[in-house]
Design a protein around this motif. Structure first.
Motif, mmCIF file in Angstrom:
data_model
loop_
_atom_site.group_PDB
_atom_site.id
_atom_site.type_symbol
_atom_site.label_atom_id
_atom_site.label_comp_id
_atom_site.label_asym_id
_atom_site.label_seq_id
_atom_site.Cartn_x
_atom_site.Cartn_y
_atom_site.Cartn_z
ATOM 1 N N LEU A 197 -2.080 -1.912 -1.731
ATOM 2 C CA LEU A 197 -2.422 -1.910 -3.149
ATOM 3 C C LEU A 197 -2.667 -0.469 -3.580
ATOM 4 N N CYS A 198 -1.927 0.007 -4.543
ATOM 5 C CA CYS A 198 -2.083 1.369 -5.040
ATOM 6 C C CYS A 198 -2.829 1.311 -6.374
ATOM 7 N N SER A 199 -4.002 1.967 -6.432
ATOM 8 C CA SER A 199 -4.834 1.880 -7.635
ATOM 9 C C SER A 199 -5.635 3.171 -7.816
ATOM 10 N N PRO A 200 -5.363 3.939 -8.893
ATOM 11 C CA PRO A 200 -4.350 3.736 -9.924
ATOM 12 C C PRO A 200 -2.945 3.686 -9.321
ATOM 13 N N ASN A 201 -2.132 2.821 -9.908
ATOM 14 C CA ASN A 201 -0.823 2.560 -9.323
ATOM 15 C C ASN A 201 0.208 3.601 -9.765
ATOM 16 N N ASN A 202 1.152 3.833 -8.901
ATOM 17 C CA ASN A 202 2.269 4.744 -9.170
ATOM 18 C C ASN A 202 3.555 3.925 -9.082
ATOM 19 N N GLY A 256 -5.836 -10.098 7.275
ATOM 20 C CA GLY A 256 -5.368 -8.846 7.850
ATOM 21 C C GLY A 256 -5.939 -7.611 7.182
ATOM 22 N N ILE A 257 -5.174 -6.514 7.257
ATOM 23 C CA ILE A 257 -5.597 -5.208 6.764
ATOM 24 C C ILE A 257 -5.189 -5.038 5.298
ATOM 25 N N VAL A 258 -6.137 -4.604 4.468
ATOM 26 C CA VAL A 258 -5.853 -4.283 3.070
ATOM 27 C C VAL A 258 -5.991 -2.773 2.896
ATOM 28 N N VAL A 259 -4.915 -2.150 2.417
ATOM 29 C CA VAL A 259 -4.904 -0.703 2.185
ATOM 30 C C VAL A 259 -4.950 -0.454 0.689
ATOM 31 N N ILE A 276 2.589 -4.781 -3.805
ATOM 32 C CA ILE A 276 2.925 -5.014 -5.203
ATOM 33 C C ILE A 276 4.194 -4.251 -5.562
ATOM 34 N N ALA A 277 4.794 -4.641 -6.665
ATOM 35 C CA ALA A 277 5.976 -3.944 -7.191
ATOM 36 C C ALA A 277 5.891 -3.936 -8.713
ATOM 37 N N PRO A 278 6.152 -2.758 -9.325
ATOM 38 C CA PRO A 278 6.512 -1.496 -8.683
ATOM 39 C C PRO A 278 5.291 -0.796 -8.104
ATOM 40 N N THR A 279 5.556 0.095 -7.142
ATOM 41 C CA THR A 279 4.473 0.881 -6.547
ATOM 42 C C THR A 279 5.066 2.083 -5.815
ATOM 43 N N TYR A 280 4.237 2.807 -5.096
ATOM 44 C CA TYR A 280 4.659 4.006 -4.367
ATOM 45 C C TYR A 280 5.707 3.640 -3.318
ATOM 46 N N GLY A 281 6.804 4.368 -3.304
ATOM 47 C CA GLY A 281 7.952 3.996 -2.503
ATOM 48 C C GLY A 281 7.820 4.191 -1.007
ATOM 49 N N MET A 282 6.860 5.003 -0.548
ATOM 50 C CA MET A 282 6.771 5.301 0.877
ATOM 51 C C MET A 282 6.301 4.114 1.706
ATOM 52 N N GLU A 292 -9.495 -8.992 -8.962
ATOM 53 C CA GLU A 292 -8.257 -9.477 -8.344
ATOM 54 C C GLU A 292 -8.071 -8.857 -6.961
ATOM 55 N N MET A 293 -8.424 -7.586 -6.826
ATOM 56 C CA MET A 293 -8.330 -6.927 -5.522
ATOM 57 C C MET A 293 -9.307 -7.545 -4.526
#
Length: 346
Positions: free
Chosen positions: A145-150, A170-173, A98-104, A160-161
């Motif tokens: 997927l970052c949740s809570p998102n940064n 595949g793999i969902v993180v 997703i975007a925006p999200t954690y940049g790493m 939705e997730m």
């Protein structure tokens, strides 16, 4: 979904991992002459437990998972990088996030020469699973997927997730770095239901241990067998293992810190909403708030010149003129508000 072994890169599947004598020996030993260590200065002369077994046992009790479902890393960034290296063939496979999200996530993809596909959130930062699934093709190995998102601060919609977890081969993180501050439960309870799920958590936020660098990845035993193949043998040092193990005894203190920060978050939001330079404060399920202001660059610079450091997110998609502000102590938040009031003339 596909079998995990069919998602793993072939060279990783075939990899013979580094092995030390202490991996092969089971039991109690009194003389260690296998690792070319200095026999003096115990215990720091010895290499640490490569699998952090005692620490994992204590984490498992707190998290209500099996020790065999835990991988510990140098922060969460290490397991993020390992996920890319294990599952994604450079120049061939791709990652969807997703975007925006954690940049790493994107940084690790770029370092490993893996295509990174961004799916924009809705204007209110909510998740549209159908758009994520549409971005996936036969070469997509991982969805982040970052949740809570940064930096948005919000929990992603669970239904939705689930569509993504159930609809993707595949793999969902799911990155839960901020889950301790959220009102909904962790996905850890669902690990046994979804073999393609990896959940990331950290000691950096609620536990106040960012400098200690200890992140957690939770997944099936099969997935973690590949983590243990690829990770460096002694990736978590003895000082970190011992310190985190000690801190786990203070879980009640951690809960008190979380409650204090949630109270301060509510107070901070109310004070921010009173300022004319603040256009909106977005709902937060984390220990920070995303704030839309009149001129993010000007205000960010003005605060920085006064020694108050926040994060300017103006250049991030959907975050125009937004500052990300971490919830501090009552005194720190008061200093922030006082400095912001000086810019009310904008």
């Amino acid at each position: 979904m596909k079998q995990i072994k069919d998602l793993v890169r072939q060279n990783i599947y075939n990899l013979k991992p580094y092995s030390c004598a202490r991996d092969e020996f089971k039991g109690e030993a009194s003389v260690f002459l296998d690792a070319n260590e200095n026999p003096l200065n115990n215990p720091y002369n010895r290499y640490p437990d490569p699998l952090q077994i005692e620490l994992k046992k204590k984490i498992a009790q707190i998290k209500n998972v099996r020790p065999s479902q835990i991988m510990l890393g140098n922060g969460s960034d290490e397991p993020i990088d390992l996920i890319v290296r294990i599952f994604c063939e450079p120049k061939q496979d791709n990652i969807v996030a997703i975007a925006p999200t954690y940049g790493m996530y994107e940084v690790c993809a770029n370092v490993n020469d893996v295509e990174y596909r961004k799916v924009l959130l809705n204007e209110d930062f909510s998740l549209n699973a159908n758009l994520v699934l549409e971005a996936i093709d036969d070469c997509t190995k991982v969805v982040f997927l970052c949740s809570p998102n940064n930096p948005t601060g919000n929990l992603l919609n669970r239904n939705e997730m689930l569509k993504i977890i159930n609809g993707f081969q595949g793999i969902v993180v799911i990155d839960e770095a901020y889950i301790d501050f959220a009102s909904e439960p962790s996905w850890l309870n669902d690990l046994d239901n979804y073999p393609n799920l990896i959940v990331l958590q950290t000691f950096s936020k609620a536990w106040g241990l960012a400098a200690v660098r200890c992140g957690m990845a939770f997944a099936s035993e099969e997935i973690l067998s590949y983590f243990n193949k690829v990770k460096y043998p002694y990736n978590v040092n003895l000082l970190t293992q011992n310190f985190v193990e000690k801190e786990l005894s203070y879980e009640e203190r951690k809960k008190e810190w979380v409650k204090m920060l949630l109270d301060e978050r509510d107070n901070l939001i109310q004070e921010l909403k009173k300022l004319s330079i603040v256009k909106s404060v977005f709902p937060s399920d984390a220990n920070f708030v995303l704030v839309k202001v009149t001129d993010a660059k000007f205000i960010y610079t003005a605060l920085m010149n006064k020694g108050v450091i926040v994060r300017n997110r103006h250049s991030v998609q959907l975050c125009g003129n937004c500052l990300r502000i971490t919830v501090g102590t009552q005194d720190e938040n008061a200093v922030l508000i006082a400095e912001l009031k000086k810019n009310e003339v904008l």
